[in-house]
Design a protein around this motif. Structure first.
Motif, mmCIF file in Angstrom:
data_model
loop_
_atom_site.group_PDB
_atom_site.id
_atom_site.type_symbol
_atom_site.label_atom_id
_atom_site.label_comp_id
_atom_site.label_asym_id
_atom_site.label_seq_id
_atom_site.Cartn_x
_atom_site.Cartn_y
_atom_site.Cartn_z
ATOM 1 N N SER A 44 0.814 -1.224 0.000
ATOM 2 C CA SER A 44 0.000 0.000 0.000
ATOM 3 C C SER A 44 0.842 1.265 0.000
ATOM 4 N N ASP A 45 2.186 1.116 0.068
ATOM 5 C CA ASP A 45 2.983 2.348 0.182
ATOM 6 C C ASP A 45 4.314 2.322 -0.571
ATOM 7 N N ILE A 46 4.556 1.350 -1.436
ATOM 8 C CA ILE A 46 5.836 1.303 -2.140
ATOM 9 C C ILE A 46 5.869 2.389 -3.211
ATOM 10 N N THR A 47 6.857 3.236 -3.160
ATOM 11 C CA THR A 47 6.940 4.378 -4.066
ATOM 12 C C THR A 47 7.206 3.922 -5.494
ATOM 13 N N SER A 48 6.889 4.787 -6.436
ATOM 14 C CA SER A 48 7.120 4.467 -7.847
ATOM 15 C C SER A 48 8.607 4.278 -8.120
ATOM 16 N N GLU A 49 9.442 5.064 -7.414
ATOM 17 C CA GLU A 49 10.894 4.932 -7.570
ATOM 18 C C GLU A 49 11.366 3.544 -7.134
ATOM 19 N N ASN A 50 10.850 3.079 -6.001
ATOM 20 C CA ASN A 50 11.250 1.767 -5.515
ATOM 21 C C ASN A 50 10.635 0.639 -6.329
ATOM 22 N N GLN A 51 9.471 0.867 -6.877
ATOM 23 C CA GLN A 51 8.905 -0.127 -7.788
ATOM 24 C C GLN A 51 9.799 -0.273 -9.017
ATOM 25 N N SER A 52 10.314 0.845 -9.507
ATOM 26 C CA SER A 52 11.219 0.805 -10.663
ATOM 27 C C SER A 52 12.508 0.078 -10.314
ATOM 28 N N LEU A 53 13.009 0.287 -9.091
ATOM 29 C CA LEU A 53 14.218 -0.411 -8.656
ATOM 30 C C LEU A 53 14.013 -1.921 -8.705
ATOM 31 N N LEU A 54 12.880 -2.387 -8.181
ATOM 32 C CA LEU A 54 12.600 -3.832 -8.163
ATOM 33 C C LEU A 54 12.342 -4.375 -9.571
ATOM 34 N N GLN A 55 11.690 -3.575 -10.403
ATOM 35 C CA GLN A 55 11.484 -3.986 -11.795
ATOM 36 C C GLN A 55 12.831 -4.163 -12.496
ATOM 37 N N GLY A 56 13.780 -3.288 -12.147
ATOM 38 C CA GLY A 56 15.108 -3.388 -12.737
ATOM 39 C C GLY A 56 15.820 -4.658 -12.333
ATOM 40 N N VAL A 57 15.649 -5.082 -11.073
ATOM 41 C CA VAL A 57 16.266 -6.328 -10.606
ATOM 42 C C VAL A 57 15.689 -7.521 -11.357
ATOM 43 N N VAL A 58 14.373 -7.559 -11.453
ATOM 44 C CA VAL A 58 13.718 -8.657 -12.176
ATOM 45 C C VAL A 58 14.094 -8.618 -13.652
ATOM 46 N N GLY A 59 14.305 -7.409 -14.179
ATOM 47 C CA GLY A 59 14.668 -7.252 -15.582
ATOM 48 C C GLY A 59 16.034 -7.788 -15.944
ATOM 49 N N HIS A 60 16.867 -8.124 -14.928
ATOM 50 C CA HIS A 60 18.164 -8.759 -15.187
ATOM 51 C C HIS A 60 17.985 -10.103 -15.883
ATOM 52 N N PHE A 61 16.801 -10.688 -15.702
ATOM 53 C CA PHE A 61 16.573 -12.064 -16.138
ATOM 54 C C PHE A 61 15.418 -12.123 -17.135
ATOM 55 N N GLN A 62 15.323 -13.261 -17.781
ATOM 56 C CA GLN A 62 14.175 -13.558 -18.634
ATOM 57 C C GLN A 62 13.323 -14.645 -17.970
ATOM 58 N N LYS A 63 13.377 -14.685 -16.658
ATOM 59 C CA LYS A 63 12.743 -15.786 -15.922
ATOM 60 C C LYS A 63 11.601 -15.325 -15.033
#
Length: 331
Positions: A44-63
């Motif tokens: 309910s409170d994760i900022t858009s900046e931190n969402q982008s950070l986590l998306q970037g981590v997941v984006g390291h992979f194709q999994k």
């Protein structure tokens, strides 16, 4: 090659974004080539900046793919008013702790889903969990290994609940949830009853709600899926007893599937296997946030190297002094 898609969800607040980044990286880094994780974060409170950070981590992979679901402060009132025994409610737990008990509200498209905490490092592929037979059960989970050793572990439970759960109480680090069975039996109604019942102390909020509501309709998975770093120290104590065999306890820390920093967090203090967490943290160049109380611990190799350097410097200076004296005597 066809991919097996496995849904998995997490619940945490904005403070735990960095530990989540470490967990996400390790999950995907250890995933088999034919596995794809459909990952969800309830929050309910994760900022858009931190969402982008986590998306970037997941984006390291194709999994994997990552989706954020804003729960619109669901359970906020219940969290503020519930009887959680004041057990470090403000520091150890947060509303998201009990949010993970209600995935049937947010995932109508699934009959089954995996849940994981984020104060973890995935040490191996966990896709075998998806094939655990939970037909007729509500959940697959790891049995608590401390019930026989620590009287305080379940001392808060009502006598009738304690008698039912004293040999079967499960932990909260990793779950496989049978959403179809949960919906069929309207387990959510029972969960709400436990949550709102002021006479039921919920010292371990999520675990107490699920254990009492599920009423032993659980399948147990190996302790390797919640490998506690401090188990090594407990096994040195002659009085330590557990529902698990000694071999099972040792195997959980020698061959962990998931390392769960359930008590001591690597970002707060030195802990066994903490160097694995810090290696991922440093590789991802993550920021140190307000939850950090511990600087990166010096591992054993670094300690030995520093001692070696000091010794080398001392010996070097000693040799220089001795040579100087020798030359002075010759002169």
């Amino acid at each position: 090659m066809s991919l097996k898609t496995i849904p998995i969800f997490f619940t945490f607040n904005n403070d735990y974004v960095v530990p989540a980044a470490v967990a996400f990286y390790s999950l995907l880094n250890k995933a088999k080539e034919d596995i794809f994780y459909e990952m969800y974060v309830l929050h309910s409170d994760i900022t858009s900046e931190n969402q982008s950070l986590l998306q970037g981590v997941v984006g390291h992979f194709q999994k994997g793919n990552l989706t954020f679901i804003d729960t619109q402060n669901f359970l906020e009132d219940e969290w503020e008013s519930g009887n959680f025994d004041g057990h470090n409610k403000r520091t150890q737990f947060c509303r998201e702790t009990i949010l993970k008990c209600f995935p049937m509200r947010f995932f109508p498209q699934y009959d089954k889903i995996i849940y994981s905490d984020v104060d973890v490092v995935f040490a191996d592929d966990i896709s075998e969990l998806w094939d655990v037979d939970i037909e007729g059960k509500y959940i697959a989970a790891v049995k608590n290994p401390f019930m026989k050793y620590s009287e305080k572990e379940l001392s808060h439970l009502k006598p009738e609940h304690y008698e039912k759960l004293k040999d079967s109480y499960f932990g909260g680090g990793i779950w496989v949830l049978n959403l179809r069975q949960i919906r069929s039996d309207d387990l959510e109604k029972r969960m709400w009853a436990v949550l709102k019942n002021e006479t039921i102390i919920k010292r371990w909020p999520d675990q107490d709600i699920m254990n009492i509501a599920c009423d032993n309709k659980v399948v147990f998975i190996p302790l390797n899926y919640i490998a506690y770093p401090y188990m090594y120290d407990l096994l040195q104590r002659p009085d330590f007893i557990s529902h698990y065999t000694t071999d099972e306890l040792w195997d959980s820390i020698v061959n962990p599937k998931i390392i769960h920093y359930a008590n001591i967090k690597p970002w707060k203090a030195e802990v066994r296997y903490g160097d694995i967490w810090w290696d991922i943290f440093n590789y991802l160049k993550l920021p140190k946030t307000s939850i950090f109380e511990q600087q990166e611990p010096i591992n054993k190799f670094k300690k030995k190297y520093k001692r070696y350097k000091k010794l080398s410097m001392f010996l070097g200076l000693t040799i220089i002094v001795l040579l100087g004296l020798l030359i002075w005597r010759i002169k």
